[in-house]
Design a protein around this motif. Structure first.
Motif, PDB file in Angstrom:
ATOM      1  N   ALA A 251     -22.174  -5.282   2.466  1.00 24.70           N
ATOM      2  CA  ALA A 251     -22.767  -6.258   1.136  1.00 24.70           C
ATOM      3  C   ALA A 251     -22.107  -5.321  -0.271  1.00 24.70           C
ATOM      4  N   GLN A 252     -22.644  -6.160  -1.337  1.00 26.11           N
ATOM      5  CA  GLN A 252     -22.459  -5.315  -2.471  1.00 26.11           C
ATOM      6  C   GLN A 252     -22.747  -3.744  -2.533  1.00 26.11           C
ATOM      7  N   HIS A 253     -23.810  -3.537  -1.900  1.00 23.24           N
ATOM      8  CA  HIS A 253     -24.071  -2.149  -1.909  1.00 23.24           C
ATOM      9  C   HIS A 253     -23.428  -1.025  -1.333  1.00 23.24           C
ATOM     10  N   ASP A 254     -22.301  -1.703  -0.488  1.00 29.83           N
ATOM     11  CA  ASP A 254     -21.530  -0.794   0.389  1.00 29.83           C
ATOM     12  C   ASP A 254     -20.243  -0.530   0.150  1.00 29.83           C
ATOM     13  N   PRO A 255     -19.661   0.521  -0.355  1.00 32.00           N
ATOM     14  CA  PRO A 255     -18.123   0.585  -0.830  1.00 32.00           C
ATOM     15  C   PRO A 255     -17.202   0.680   0.350  1.00 32.00           C
ATOM     16  N   ALA A 256     -17.745   0.780   1.727  1.00 32.08           N
ATOM     17  CA  ALA A 256     -16.846   0.855   2.938  1.00 32.08           C
ATOM     18  C   ALA A 256     -15.873   1.994   2.824  1.00 32.08           C
ATOM     19  N   GLU A 257     -16.026   3.141   2.409  1.00 33.93           N
ATOM     20  CA  GLU A 257     -15.286   4.243   2.364  1.00 33.93           C
ATOM     21  C   GLU A 257     -14.893   4.684   3.841  1.00 33.93           C
ATOM     22  N   TYR A 258     -15.632   4.212   4.772  1.00 35.61           N
ATOM     23  CA  TYR A 258     -15.336   4.763   6.234  1.00 35.61           C
ATOM     24  C   TYR A 258     -13.998   3.725   6.876  1.00 35.61           C
ATOM     25  N   VAL A 259     -13.676   2.801   6.076  1.00 34.42           N
ATOM     26  CA  VAL A 259     -12.333   1.836   6.510  1.00 34.42           C
ATOM     27  C   VAL A 259     -11.243   2.749   6.318  1.00 34.42           C
ATOM     28  N   PRO A 260     -10.215   2.965   7.317  1.00 29.67           N
ATOM     29  CA  PRO A 260      -8.991   3.575   6.862  1.00 29.67           C
ATOM     30  C   PRO A 260      -8.274   2.909   5.933  1.00 29.67           C
ATOM     31  N   LYS A 261      -7.425   3.598   4.993  1.00 28.64           N
ATOM     32  CA  LYS A 261      -6.631   3.153   4.223  1.00 28.64           C
ATOM     33  C   LYS A 261      -5.681   2.141   4.584  1.00 28.64           C
ATOM     34  N   GLU A 262      -4.986   2.508   5.543  1.00 25.41           N
ATOM     35  CA  GLU A 262      -3.829   1.844   6.417  1.00 25.41           C
ATOM     36  C   GLU A 262      -4.207   0.532   6.730  1.00 25.41           C
ATOM     37  N   MET A 263      -5.512   0.634   7.289  1.00 28.25           N
ATOM     38  CA  MET A 263      -5.946  -0.956   7.785  1.00 28.25           C
ATOM     39  C   MET A 263      -6.157  -1.670   6.759  1.00 28.25           C
ATOM     40  N   ARG A 264      -6.830  -1.344   5.624  1.00 31.01           N
ATOM     41  CA  ARG A 264      -7.101  -2.074   4.541  1.00 31.01           C
ATOM     42  C   ARG A 264      -5.655  -2.577   4.163  1.00 31.01           C
ATOM     43  N   ALA A 265      -4.945  -1.783   3.914  1.00 33.83           N
ATOM     44  CA  ALA A 265      -3.693  -2.247   3.358  1.00 33.83           C
ATOM     45  C   ALA A 265      -2.917  -3.309   4.115  1.00 33.83           C
ATOM     46  N   TYR A 266      -2.958  -3.190   5.536  1.00 31.39           N
ATOM     47  CA  TYR A 266      -2.332  -4.062   6.402  1.00 31.39           C
ATOM     48  C   TYR A 266      -2.829  -5.269   6.193  1.00 31.39           C
ATOM     49  N   TRP A 267      -4.225  -5.644   5.896  1.00 36.99           N
ATOM     50  CA  TRP A 267      -4.964  -6.690   5.896  1.00 36.99           C
ATOM     51  C   TRP A 267      -4.912  -7.489   4.579  1.00 36.99           C
ATOM     52  N   GLU A 268      -4.823  -6.501   3.615  1.00 37.39           N
ATOM     53  CA  GLU A 268      -4.532  -6.785   2.235  1.00 37.39           C
ATOM     54  C   GLU A 268      -3.488  -7.495   2.078  1.00 37.39           C
TER      55      GLU A 268
END
Ligand SMILES: Cc1ncc(C[n+]2csc(CCOP(=O)(O)OP(=O)(O)O)c2C)c(N)n1
Ligand SMILES: [Mg+2]
Length: 422
Positions: A251-268
């Motif tokens: 939710a808004q309170h969670d910056p989700a820093e635990y998500v690997p950068k490559e994973m985020r980049a792949y899905w973005e």
């Protein structure tokens, strides 16, 4: 991107899918602004990157069908016909909101008109609820399908399994969308489920399942439409696993820093709206003028809806005491909508003569080859005896053949078996 399925929609329908995905995103973007202005009461969730699932699945339903959306299914509410102002006001706890300010987030429904069951926070519980709605509607003679959504995390609850099993045994006209966005809070799916495809869970209930690219709205729609048609035709429930990614934190309170950068980049790089825009442009369904028209339409719609919501008053304090319990007619005027004759389902027409012997019942062959015993409350008590093998467990084969069973117990079981075959 997986291959687009064959083109079966009209031009208008393709554009509607696009419009609803854009609307879904724009409504949520507006709410982020309201949240940052401290105008949202409670938490704010996001379906960024998952819009194709809410929109594509709900678009496959008919008006008479029923849904129960979860926190990331604002797109489904919009497709069903909920105006953005209701979603804004609900999140702002305003007096003109569907719950008149009594509840927040998407905790509201519309039983009379749009056929939306209000979600509850307990993950998984909507599965038996929507199974109940499905079989209830079937009893009333309505040909409706019900749908709800669950996350990868929610699919590990006990009620997910109980509910889906119940739906399967009842052959309920029910479609369950499992949004596997790879995260449940900060837990990656790999650490909470030991299988590759969550759709495989359907095997345990003897029902069919589909796996679909959740970022491809046409693929999602096609899978959902097929599932809805099958459910409506009486073929029982279906589980659809939509593979996707939760682009923001829980939710808004969670910056989700635990998500690997490559994973985020792949899905973005696989944004469902950007992918669909590309498809519509290549297919010559959308051009820059068409896109501009939709941009303008969304801008003016959302400005008006937001203004209405902001101008709505907060509920009067004393209002909080009312509506806590259902008081019948004062609370609601909901009545069962029979689409078959009431006589058909009320005695004497509906009566079934009680029978005490059911052909075939109790005469199935047991694994030992003999008829399986049946007991009607006369199960003989097993007499404790000293085990013959000094308490060591018997070998599986010997046990199955009844070799280690105490003599008296064997005799008693044989007696009850005879009784059962009377
Ligand atoms: C039965 C139950 N357990 C725990 C929670 C708290 N909770 C709310 S959301 C959430 C994570 C859900 O993850 P997932 O099902 O993957 O959905 P997502 O947030 O990814 O859409 C949890 C644990 C809850 N609401 N209900
Ligand atoms: Mg999840």
């Amino acid at each position: 991107m997986t291959k687009q399925m064959p083109r079966e929609l009209t031009r208008q329908q393709y554009l509607e899918l696009y419009y609803y995905m854009r609307l879904n995103r724009a409504v949520e973007e507006t709410m982020v602004k309201l949240f940052r202005q401290n105008k949202i009461v409670g938490g704010l969730y996001s379906s960024l990157g998952q819009e194709a699932i809410s929109v594509g699945t709900c678009y496959a339903l008919e008006k008479k069908d029923w849904i129960a959306p979860m926190i990331r299914n604002i797109g489904a509410l919009l497709v069903k016909g909920v105006p953005p102002r209701d979603i804004f006001m609900q999140h702002m706890a305003k007096y003109d909101s569907p719950t008149k300010g009594r509840d927040g987030t998407s905790h509201f429904g519309d039983l009379d008109n749009l056929h939306i069951v209000s979600p509850i926070s307990m993950l998984g519980d909507l599965i038996p609820v929507m199974t109940g709605v499905a079989i209830g509607a079937r009893y009333l003679g309505q040909k409706v399908v019900t749908m709800t959504w669950i996350g990868d995390g929610g699919s590990s609850t006990g009620v997910f399994h109980e509910g889906l099993n119940f739906a399967a045994t009842q052959k309920a006209p029910f479609v369950l969308i499992l949004e596997n966005n790879l995260w449940a809070y900060s837990t990656p799916v790999r650490r909470q489920v030991p299988i590759e495809n969550l759709a495989d869970r359907a095997k345990a209930y003897g029902i069919d399942s589909y796996i679909v690219d959740g970022n491809n709205v046409v693929a999602v729609y096609n899978a959902a439409r097929e599932a809805v048609e099958r459910a409506r035709a009486g073929k029982g429930p279906i589980l659809i696993e939509a593979k996707t990614f939760r682009r923001l934190g829980h939710a808004q309170h969670d910056p989700a820093e635990y998500v690997p950068k490559e994973m985020r980049a792949y899905w973005e790089a696989r944004d469902p709206i950007a992918l669909y825009e590309k498809f519509l442009t290549t297919e010559k369904i959308l051009d820059s003028a068409g896109k501009k028209e939709i941009d303008d339409k969304l801008d003016s719609l959302l400005a008006a809806e937001r203004e209405f919501a902001e101008n709505s008053p907060m509920p009067p304090a004393e209002f909080a005491e009312g509506g806590v319990y259902c008081t019948g007619d004062v609370c609601h005027k909901i009545r069962a909508k029979w689409e078959r004759s009431v006589a058909e389902v009320t005695p004497p027409k509906s009566s079934v003569k009680a029978v005490w012997s059911v052909p075939g019942f109790g005469s199935g062959k047991g694994s030992g080859g003999a008829d399986a015993p049946i007991h009607f409350g006369d199960t003989p008590q097993l007499v404790e005896e000293k085990p013959a093998n000094n308490g060591r467990p018997a070998k599986a084969g010997a046990r199955a053949a009844g070799k280690s069973a105490p003599k008296k117990a064997k005799a008693a079981a044989a007696g009850s078996s005879r009784k059962g075959r009377r």
